[in-house]
Design a protein around this motif. Structure first.
Motif, PDB file in Angstrom:
ATOM      1  N   ARG A 156      26.126  47.619  21.298  1.00  0.00           N
ATOM      2  CA  ARG A 156      25.943  45.889  20.834  1.00  0.00           C
ATOM      3  C   ARG A 156      25.451  45.299  21.831  1.00  0.00           C
ATOM      4  N   ARG A 157      25.000  43.714  22.011  1.00  0.00           N
ATOM      5  CA  ARG A 157      24.911  43.409  23.435  1.00  0.00           C
ATOM      6  C   ARG A 157      25.502  41.287  23.190  1.00  0.00           C
ATOM      7  N   GLU A 158      26.270  41.653  21.899  1.00  0.00           N
ATOM      8  CA  GLU A 158      26.477  40.628  22.162  1.00  0.00           C
ATOM      9  C   GLU A 158      28.025  40.716  21.485  1.00  0.00           C
ATOM     10  N   ASP A 159      28.833  39.664  21.962  1.00  0.00           N
ATOM     11  CA  ASP A 159      30.311  39.151  21.742  1.00  0.00           C
ATOM     12  C   ASP A 159      31.322  40.455  22.779  1.00  0.00           C
ATOM     13  N   LEU A 160      30.799  40.827  24.146  1.00  0.00           N
ATOM     14  CA  LEU A 160      31.193  41.211  24.549  1.00  0.00           C
ATOM     15  C   LEU A 160      32.315  40.776  25.761  1.00  0.00           C
ATOM     16  N   VAL A 161      34.031  40.972  25.429  1.00  0.00           N
ATOM     17  CA  VAL A 161      34.556  40.413  25.998  1.00  0.00           C
ATOM     18  C   VAL A 161      35.836  41.700  26.565  1.00  0.00           C
ATOM     19  N   PHE A 162      35.364  43.135  26.833  1.00  0.00           N
ATOM     20  CA  PHE A 162      36.350  43.637  27.545  1.00  0.00           C
ATOM     21  C   PHE A 162      35.681  44.489  28.770  1.00  0.00           C
ATOM     22  N   VAL A 163      35.954  45.022  29.194  1.00  0.00           N
ATOM     23  CA  VAL A 163      35.504  46.633  30.556  1.00  0.00           C
ATOM     24  C   VAL A 163      36.474  47.250  30.463  1.00  0.00           C
ATOM     25  N   SER A 164      36.208  48.282  29.657  1.00  0.00           N
ATOM     26  CA  SER A 164      36.946  49.833  29.664  1.00  0.00           C
ATOM     27  C   SER A 164      37.631  49.859  31.370  1.00  0.00           C
ATOM     28  N   PRO A 165      38.237  49.860  31.457  1.00  0.00           N
ATOM     29  CA  PRO A 165      39.010  50.481  33.197  1.00  0.00           C
ATOM     30  C   PRO A 165      38.925  51.750  33.821  1.00  0.00           C
ATOM     31  N   LYS A 166      38.117  52.727  32.647  1.00  0.00           N
ATOM     32  CA  LYS A 166      38.005  54.466  32.133  1.00  0.00           C
ATOM     33  C   LYS A 166      36.233  54.176  33.168  1.00  0.00           C
ATOM     34  N   SER A 167      35.910  53.454  32.025  1.00  0.00           N
ATOM     35  CA  SER A 167      34.332  53.856  31.821  1.00  0.00           C
ATOM     36  C   SER A 167      33.638  52.367  33.201  1.00  0.00           C
ATOM     37  N   GLY A 168      33.769  51.105  33.445  1.00  0.00           N
ATOM     38  CA  GLY A 168      33.847  50.358  34.115  1.00  0.00           C
ATOM     39  C   GLY A 168      32.409  49.827  33.270  1.00  0.00           C
ATOM     40  N   ARG A 169      32.150  49.959  32.080  1.00  0.00           N
ATOM     41  CA  ARG A 169      31.103  49.306  30.677  1.00  0.00           C
ATOM     42  C   ARG A 169      31.931  48.243  30.242  1.00  0.00           C
ATOM     43  N   ALA A 170      31.646  47.501  29.557  1.00  0.00           N
ATOM     44  CA  ALA A 170      31.774  46.643  28.820  1.00  0.00           C
ATOM     45  C   ALA A 170      31.693  47.127  27.447  1.00  0.00           C
ATOM     46  N   VAL A 171      32.813  46.462  26.685  1.00  0.00           N
ATOM     47  CA  VAL A 171      32.832  46.699  25.085  1.00  0.00           C
ATOM     48  C   VAL A 171      32.743  45.241  24.235  1.00  0.00           C
ATOM     49  N   SER A 172      32.274  45.674  23.260  1.00  0.00           N
ATOM     50  CA  SER A 172      32.352  44.756  22.425  1.00  0.00           C
ATOM     51  C   SER A 172      33.530  43.781  21.733  1.00  0.00           C
ATOM     52  N   ARG A 173      34.246  42.671  21.241  1.00  0.00           N
ATOM     53  CA  ARG A 173      35.392  42.379  20.666  1.00  0.00           C
ATOM     54  C   ARG A 173      35.920  43.334  19.813  1.00  0.00           C
ATOM     55  N   ASP A 174      34.766  43.907  18.937  1.00  0.00           N
ATOM     56  CA  ASP A 174      35.605  44.423  18.085  1.00  0.00           C
ATOM     57  C   ASP A 174      35.935  45.759  18.151  1.00  0.00           C
ATOM     58  N   ALA A 175      35.410  46.521  18.909  1.00  0.00           N
ATOM     59  CA  ALA A 175      35.569  47.720  19.132  1.00  0.00           C
ATOM     60  C   ALA A 175      36.516  47.989  20.027  1.00  0.00           C
ATOM     61  N   GLY A 176      36.800  46.793  21.132  1.00  0.00           N
ATOM     62  CA  GLY A 176      38.118  46.899  22.392  1.00  0.00           C
ATOM     63  C   GLY A 176      39.032  46.581  21.118  1.00  0.00           C
ATOM     64  N   ALA A 177      38.967  45.922  20.397  1.00  0.00           N
ATOM     65  CA  ALA A 177      40.284  45.484  19.445  1.00  0.00           C
ATOM     66  C   ALA A 177      41.272  46.702  19.274  1.00  0.00           C
ATOM     67  N   PRO A 178      41.096  47.711  19.171  1.00  0.00           N
ATOM     68  CA  PRO A 178      42.491  48.578  19.506  1.00  0.00           C
ATOM     69  C   PRO A 178      42.774  49.219  19.995  1.00  0.00           C
ATOM     70  N   TYR A 179      42.441  48.875  21.244  1.00  0.00           N
ATOM     71  CA  TYR A 179      42.981  49.251  22.461  1.00  0.00           C
ATOM     72  C   TYR A 179      43.530  47.463  23.573  1.00  0.00           C
ATOM     73  N   ALA A 180      42.545  46.389  22.914  1.00  0.00           N
ATOM     74  CA  ALA A 180      42.904  45.448  23.703  1.00  0.00           C
ATOM     75  C   ALA A 180      44.104  45.206  24.887  1.00  0.00           C
ATOM     76  N   ASP A 181      44.831  46.057  24.716  1.00  0.00           N
ATOM     77  CA  ASP A 181      46.132  45.674  25.811  1.00  0.00           C
ATOM     78  C   ASP A 181      46.001  46.841  26.455  1.00  0.00           C
ATOM     79  N   ARG A 182      43.890  48.045  26.341  1.00  0.00           N
ATOM     80  CA  ARG A 182      44.333  48.404  27.736  1.00  0.00           C
ATOM     81  C   ARG A 182      42.788  48.201  28.480  1.00  0.00           C
ATOM     82  N   MET A 183      42.575  47.401  27.621  1.00  0.00           N
ATOM     83  CA  MET A 183      41.547  46.315  28.222  1.00  0.00           C
ATOM     84  C   MET A 183      41.396  45.870  29.705  1.00  0.00           C
TER      85      MET A 183
END
Length: 244
Positions: A156-183
């Motif tokens: 998805r290209r909408e609602d991007l609010v995180f960056v993965s510290p492992k991959s350096g790629r954007a992550v959307s709010r819903d997909a990243g929510a379970p791992y928010a403390d690590r993002m």
């Protein structure tokens, strides 16, 4: 050997009694050094200050030699930069980033970005946002660019609010929510497109600098056994103070 062009002064160091070795960032030849004879004279000192844009003629017997510079002023920014903490720290921090690149390796996009940053240092919010984008461009030029265009998990290209510290790629709010403390937070201003510089508030700028700092440390500073320049932290603090 001879070439002519324009460049931005990054720094100078004394060479003998009267001469200086000038380090300039050029569009076509990257970060390039040359000797200015009589560079410590009053005639040259005003032109050879960091941040100034100058016309350069470089001459040497062989391409691999240090060579000599003839220098003419084009735009003397140094006096303006010295008027604020942001300006003083910015030129030092940007120069330190450019020194991560091989000498004489052309990076025209970084040269253009350097000019844009130096032309917008009077506004803290814009200056901070542009400096972060400059760091992202340096990572990209070194081969460690981040992908902030779409969600790493869903595409998805909408609602991007995180960056993965492992991959350096954007992550959307819903997909990243379970791992928010690590993002890492992804400030919205980094997703904006367009030619006009975008400003950001202090919180967003601070988060953005922490993100770029994380990847610079992982991919550049730590592998090379170096520390970030003190000027970088000085620039961050000066921007945050001015941003309120």
């Amino acid at each position: 050997m001879e070439w002519a062009g324009e460049g931005v002064i990054l720094g100078c160091r004394r060479h003998g009694e009267n001469d200086v070795i000038v380090e300039a960032m050029t569009r076509e030849r990257g970060r390039h050094l040359g000797l200015v004879r009589g560079g410590r004279s009053r005639r040259h000192q005003a032109s050879l200050q960091p941040g100034n844009k100058v016309g350069l003629v470089w001459r040497a017997r062989l391409d691999g030699h240090l060579g000599n510079y003839a220098v003419e002023p084009v735009r003397l920014r140094a006096a303006e930069l010295m008027e604020s903490a942001i300006g003083i720290y910015a030129i030092q921090a940007l120069a330190a980033l450019l020194r991560l690149l091989p000498e004489r390796d052309p990076h025209p996009a970084l040269y253009d970005a350097l000019e844009v940053v130096l032309d917008h240092l009077e506004n803290a919010e814009i200056a901070g946002a542009l400096a972060v984008r400059f760091e992202l461009q340096v990572l990209n030029e070194l081969g460690f660019g981040l992908d902030l265009s779409q969600c790493a998990a869903t595409g998805r290209r909408e609602d991007l609010v995180f960056v993965s510290p492992k991959s350096g790629r954007a992550v959307s709010r819903d997909a990243g929510a379970p791992y928010a403390d690590r993002m890492l937070p992804l400030p919205a201003f980094l997703l904006a497109t367009g030619a006009e510089p975008r400003q950001a508030d202090g919180q967003a700028i601070g988060e953005a600098f922490r993100m770029t700092g994380f990847f610079l440390h992982r991919y550049v500073w730590e592998p090379r056994g170096i520390q970030p320049s003190d000027a970088r932290e000085g620039l961050i603090q000066a921007v945050l103070r001015a941003s309120g």
